[in-house]
Motif scaffolding. Sequence first.
Motif, PDB file in Angstrom:
ATOM      1  N   VAL A 161       0.978  -1.789   0.102  1.00  0.00           N
ATOM      2  CA  VAL A 161      -0.232   0.059   0.438  1.00  0.00           C
ATOM      3  C   VAL A 161       0.601   0.752   0.263  1.00  0.00           C
ATOM      4  N   HIS A 162       1.429   1.449   0.526  1.00  0.00           N
ATOM      5  CA  HIS A 162       2.363   2.316   1.618  1.00  0.00           C
ATOM      6  C   HIS A 162       3.639   2.674  -0.209  1.00  0.00           C
ATOM      7  N   ASN A 163       4.994   1.211  -0.552  1.00  0.00           N
ATOM      8  CA  ASN A 163       5.482   1.635  -1.293  1.00  0.00           C
ATOM      9  C   ASN A 163       5.286   1.908  -2.595  1.00  0.00           C
ATOM     10  N   GLN A 164       5.070   2.766  -3.419  1.00  0.00           N
ATOM     11  CA  GLN A 164       5.261   2.703  -5.147  1.00  0.00           C
ATOM     12  C   GLN A 164       6.862   2.728  -5.405  1.00  0.00           C
ATOM     13  N   VAL A 165       7.709   2.091  -4.890  1.00  0.00           N
ATOM     14  CA  VAL A 165       8.808   2.776  -5.852  1.00  0.00           C
ATOM     15  C   VAL A 165       9.356   1.062  -5.670  1.00  0.00           C
ATOM     16  N   LEU A 166       8.613  -0.056  -5.438  1.00  0.00           N
ATOM     17  CA  LEU A 166       8.978  -1.179  -5.419  1.00  0.00           C
ATOM     18  C   LEU A 166       8.737  -1.827  -7.091  1.00  0.00           C
ATOM     19  N   LEU A 167       9.102  -1.660  -8.174  1.00  0.00           N
ATOM     20  CA  LEU A 167       8.867  -2.402  -9.365  1.00  0.00           C
ATOM     21  C   LEU A 167       9.316  -3.959  -8.895  1.00  0.00           C
ATOM     22  N   TYR A 168       9.673  -4.789  -8.671  1.00  0.00           N
ATOM     23  CA  TYR A 168       9.919  -6.185  -8.733  1.00  0.00           C
ATOM     24  C   TYR A 168       9.624  -7.101  -7.644  1.00  0.00           C
ATOM     25  N   LEU A 169       8.989  -7.882  -7.022  1.00  0.00           N
ATOM     26  CA  LEU A 169       8.549  -8.552  -5.777  1.00  0.00           C
ATOM     27  C   LEU A 169       8.342 -10.360  -6.343  1.00  0.00           C
ATOM     28  N   ASN A 170       9.486 -11.449  -5.774  1.00  0.00           N
ATOM     29  CA  ASN A 170       9.071 -12.572  -5.778  1.00  0.00           C
ATOM     30  C   ASN A 170       9.219 -13.064  -4.791  1.00  0.00           C
ATOM     31  N   LEU A 171       7.842 -13.710  -5.035  1.00  0.00           N
ATOM     32  CA  LEU A 171       7.317 -14.343  -3.340  1.00  0.00           C
ATOM     33  C   LEU A 171       7.124 -15.513  -3.617  1.00  0.00           C
ATOM     34  N   ASN A 172       8.231 -16.408  -5.181  1.00  0.00           N
ATOM     35  CA  ASN A 172       8.107 -17.677  -5.029  1.00  0.00           C
ATOM     36  C   ASN A 172       8.581 -18.123  -4.098  1.00  0.00           C
ATOM     37  N   ARG A 173       7.463 -20.118  -3.894  1.00  0.00           N
ATOM     38  CA  ARG A 173       8.156 -20.507  -2.962  1.00  0.00           C
ATOM     39  C   ARG A 173       7.841 -19.960  -1.618  1.00  0.00           C
ATOM     40  N   THR A 174       6.990 -19.180  -0.991  1.00  0.00           N
ATOM     41  CA  THR A 174       6.853 -18.561   0.254  1.00  0.00           C
ATOM     42  C   THR A 174       6.066 -18.999   1.389  1.00  0.00           C
TER      43      THR A 174
END
Length: 190
Positions: A117-130
């Motif tokens: 919600v708050h961070n609009q800078v993050l472009l790529y997020l890898n949550l594979n196998r979490t």
Amino acid sequence: MTQSDSVLAPPEEGEQPFISVDPHIQDYLNKVQDANPVLSLLMTMGVEADEAQRKSLAEALNKKETLNLSQLDLPTLALYNLFIALRSNTTIKNLNLSDNNIGTFSFLLRELNLLLVHNQVLLYLNLNRTQIGNFGVQRLEKGLAQNQGLKLIQLKDNGIAQSGFNALMRVIGKCENRILCRDFLQIECI
């Protein structure tokens, strides 16, 4: 010197070390070293982290655009503090948390949702196998819908079935120029 002392004694100058490091362990140590000082700060912070610890973590994070913490099996407390710190981060664009157990811990998913919600800078997020599963995707729905910066989120191998897929589809409906690739379970901004 007893026999047991000699076994534990360091090698003499010019001698080869008496312990060889397994290549898998060395890879792990290299990853840990690459992630420092962020990782060392995360591992020492408690639930009630003081202002100095949070400031140190924020400063360490602000020196990076990419943070690869994959396959480190971070403790939940380290992930919790990371998610809080990343809410206001303005430099990290690529975050890889694959193979860490976020699972269905409500407090972790809440903080990850707030990060989105708050961070609009993050472009790529890898949550594979979490291991976030359907419950986790549903908990992240609001953050994903409100986030306009994220271009790609990877969710492969998380046991996401139809209900989780439906939650992702609702996100797609709220966001322009996003597609959902079911084969890889990722949302991508086009």
